[in-house]
Design a protein around this motif. Sequence first.
Motif, PDB file in Angstrom:
ATOM      1  N   ASN A 479       0.862  -1.182   0.000  1.00  0.00           N
ATOM      2  CA  ASN A 479       0.000   0.000   0.000  1.00  0.00           C
ATOM      3  C   ASN A 479       0.899   1.232   0.000  1.00  0.00           C
ATOM      4  OD1 ASN A 479      -1.807   2.112   0.498  1.00  0.00           O
ATOM      5  ND2 ASN A 479      -3.116   0.836   1.794  1.00  0.00           N
ATOM      6  N   GLU A 505      -2.326  -7.944  -6.211  1.00  0.00           N
ATOM      7  CA  GLU A 505      -3.709  -7.905  -5.732  1.00  0.00           C
ATOM      8  C   GLU A 505      -4.169  -9.345  -5.536  1.00  0.00           C
ATOM      9  OE1 GLU A 505      -7.003  -5.507  -4.610  1.00  0.00           O
ATOM     10  OE2 GLU A 505      -4.989  -4.931  -5.236  1.00  0.00           O
ATOM     11  N   GLN A 520      -7.255   0.696 -11.030  1.00  0.00           N
ATOM     12  CA  GLN A 520      -6.205   1.132 -10.098  1.00  0.00           C
ATOM     13  C   GLN A 520      -5.018   1.774 -10.811  1.00  0.00           C
ATOM     14  OE1 GLN A 520      -4.943  -1.872  -7.297  1.00  0.00           O
ATOM     15  NE2 GLN A 520      -6.988  -2.790  -7.192  1.00  0.00           N
ATOM     16  N   PHE A 597      -6.229   4.741  -2.984  1.00  0.00           N
ATOM     17  CA  PHE A 597      -5.630   3.609  -2.288  1.00  0.00           C
ATOM     18  C   PHE A 597      -6.404   3.346  -1.002  1.00  0.00           C
ATOM     19  CE2 PHE A 597      -1.965   5.580  -4.540  1.00  0.00           C
ATOM     20  CZ  PHE A 597      -1.794   4.572  -5.478  1.00  0.00           C
ATOM     21  N   PRO A 598      -6.539   2.095  -0.627  1.00  0.00           N
ATOM     22  CA  PRO A 598      -7.309   1.789   0.589  1.00  0.00           C
ATOM     23  C   PRO A 598      -6.581   2.262   1.845  1.00  0.00           C
ATOM     24  CG  PRO A 598      -6.213  -0.181  -0.240  1.00  0.00           C
ATOM     25  CD  PRO A 598      -5.990   0.889  -1.269  1.00  0.00           C
ATOM     26  N   PRO A 599      -7.307   2.362   2.971  1.00  0.00           N
ATOM     27  CA  PRO A 599      -6.637   2.720   4.232  1.00  0.00           C
ATOM     28  C   PRO A 599      -5.611   1.662   4.613  1.00  0.00           C
ATOM     29  CG  PRO A 599      -9.032   2.863   4.425  1.00  0.00           C
ATOM     30  CD  PRO A 599      -8.749   2.191   3.124  1.00  0.00           C
ATOM     31  N   ARG A 601      -3.532  -1.067   6.857  1.00  0.00           N
ATOM     32  CA  ARG A 601      -3.950  -2.167   7.716  1.00  0.00           C
ATOM     33  C   ARG A 601      -3.910  -1.747   9.179  1.00  0.00           C
ATOM     34  NH1 ARG A 601      -0.895  -5.573  10.596  1.00  0.00           N
ATOM     35  NH2 ARG A 601       1.002  -4.748   9.607  1.00  0.00           N
TER      36      ARG A 601
END
Length: 836
Positions: A479, A505, A520, A597-599, A601
Amino acid sequence: GFVVGHAGLYQALAMFAVAYFIIGMTVLSVCAIATNGALDAGGAYYMISRALGPEFGGSIGIMFFLANVCGSALYVLGLVEAVVDSFGIPPGQEVGTGIHVLPQSYWYELLYGTVLLALCLLVCLVGASIYAKATFLIFLIVAAVLGTILVSFFATRPLKVPIRLPNSNGTETDNGFFTGFSLRTLRDNLGGEYGVDYTTGQMMSFSSVFAVMFNGCTGIMAGSNMSGDLKRPSYSIPRGTISAVLFTYLVYNLLAFFMCATCNRILLQKDYGFLRDISIFPPLVTVGIYAATLSAAMSNLIGASRILYALARDDLFGRALSLAKKTSASGNPVMAVVLSWLVVQVVLFSGKLNTIASVVTTFFLLVYATVNLACLALEWASAPNFRPTFRYFTWHTCLLGIAGCCVMMFLISPVSASASLGFLLLLLLALHYLSPSSTWGYISQALIFHQVRKYLLMLDVRKDHVKFWRPQMLLMVQNPRGSARLIDFVNDLKKSGLYVLGHVELQDLDMLPSDPLQSQQESWLSLVDKLNVKAFVSLTLAPSVRHGVRQLLFTSGLGGMRPNTLVLGFYDDEAPQDGLARHPAFTSAREEVPLGFPPLRAPTAPKLLSAREYVGIVADALKMLRNVLLARQLESLDKAWELRRAANPAPTIHVWPVNLLRPDSARYADTCSLFLLQMACVLNMARAWRRARLRLFLCVEAGTMPHAQEEKLRQLLKDLRIQAQIQLVPWDAITRLHWQTCQGSPGGPAEEEEEEEGVVNFPTNTTQVSDEYVCAANKLVLEQSPAPTVRFLYLPRPPADTSLYPLYLHQLELLTRGLGPTVLVHGVSAVTSTQL
């Protein structure tokens, strides 16, 4: 008459040939581009901008707009000159007689020009339909006049034509002669005899005459300028333009020959309106001159307005041209017409047409050269979608057109040509940095692809040599929010080599309706732009991270440009920090953090891969003969602060080229140690790290002649041209712990030793080193002061027994605990050379 009077028949024909050669090459390019797709308003601007991109298109659009504006003013001034010549009060007289009633002075001529320009404005404001009807009517008039003139050369008897010329004492009278067809007259007019232009008082030359003459040939773009108003521009532009060029070339040459064979030099040089005097119906000639000049002025005015409208609609100059977007209910860009009229009105203050002729010619030549350049670029790019239905052109014709335009620009006026090119360059730079990105497609990308493919095929891996080795990095990123500084650090390590950001992914394409990586890709490319790193992006789908990394190692790159070094973040229990939100590229008040982008972990959330799988990735890379770098705590490295702080003490890079987990096999000249030295040196060569100093630590034991070892290492550094400070580090106490552990375990390390391509491999090494020893080695590294900016440590090979992977990773974690930014390095390929 002006051209053949000064240049003579031979040079006049040469001028026509040169001018129409340039025009002919350009017409071929215009026809090719015009038949390669749908054309919109803007003519040449539209062609160039869609072919070469917004920078070139916008710059040439402004130049072409100015060329049309100046051309319109030029024709208006020419028309004023013709009107004053016919109806003006002769010089030296205060009161007019007969039809000669118009006063002559600068301000009166400006007034006449303004009135005539207002007439052109009215026609253009009504719209393209009335302009087309007016030009067709003018065409009929001009055709009739031309027929009358050609007949007059044969029908008119020889006559004397009195000529009144102004001078300092009032007026001077001279006589010109129309001799009819005469061999003697033809001989007298074959050669050039440049004199003074009686309208400006300037001495004429080949270049100045060519500049005036060339303006009579610039109408080739009149049709393409109306591309937005034509029903079938791809059909009409090639046929109309080629027909016009051939017809005018024939007429010009025919008229030049007839004039030289029937009129003496005085008549040609000192009376530019002599065709009225020799015509069988003089009023018709006057009407024809007025009609043709008025048509040319309107053509340039409406062409300028269409170019301005197209520029405004494309938003290349933002709000500066927003007013020009407004149109009438019928779609006529009335505000663009009005703005163009205002600019032409300003140019009219120059007063004399020959004054601005060279500037107009230079602008038109520059535009023609760029049209040829656009066609040349499309041809050289070899894009499959460049399929013009007009096929009578090659890259040779484009190149000849460019060369001809450039040569003639500087022959006509070196000053105007240099100033025009300088102005074009300024516009290019301004648009490059200020204009928004477009969706037109960039020819530069097609040309780059064409050349890169060619050179990649020439990059033969069989010719690789260690002298020219460079790191080619594949950095695996889970990430980017937690890896911004690591991405920047590896960018400094690549040393002009390949740099690929890899991401796996964890999904199964069989279970998905479409490829999720496509959506993406844009975020990753935007990240590369924002961080200002020179990297490619490679994304893949895989059932596990290890399989994904294998895929990327096998498939990333092309030809001789493939990753030779794998870079991984360290596997530990530290909670990831969002470094992207704190990065300078994203902390500006003008910028948001829009990247999709995702948060990160959560600290309590499970990881995507296990410790065994992580070490397996390292082992896989080494089996594939890829060098491996493990980066720990690089996100805590504030490079900007570390490298810009006070010079005392200077920032340092600590290098430990010895396997601290196997002190009994310590060697400073094996492949891995040399690779570690090379990577530290490469970092030090990066611009941002040049102030840093390398410190190389030599671990010595009592009774082993440390000074001899130091001298040997110093000689090695000298041979490798690496500047580093060597520091001796006694580690007897550390090795004592190791030997105590070995004595307490059955078997010895020598029984497990394997030699593999110069790399010492101890498969069961991890069973022979205690945590106490590793902690002591960690403390030894940590005690060396002052604290460095970054440390480079030797990374041992993973054990052959996969069940020992967790223990191996545990020992690496102990060795690097609390060291700050640290890079563990294992090299498998020779990368240093002492040869020239």
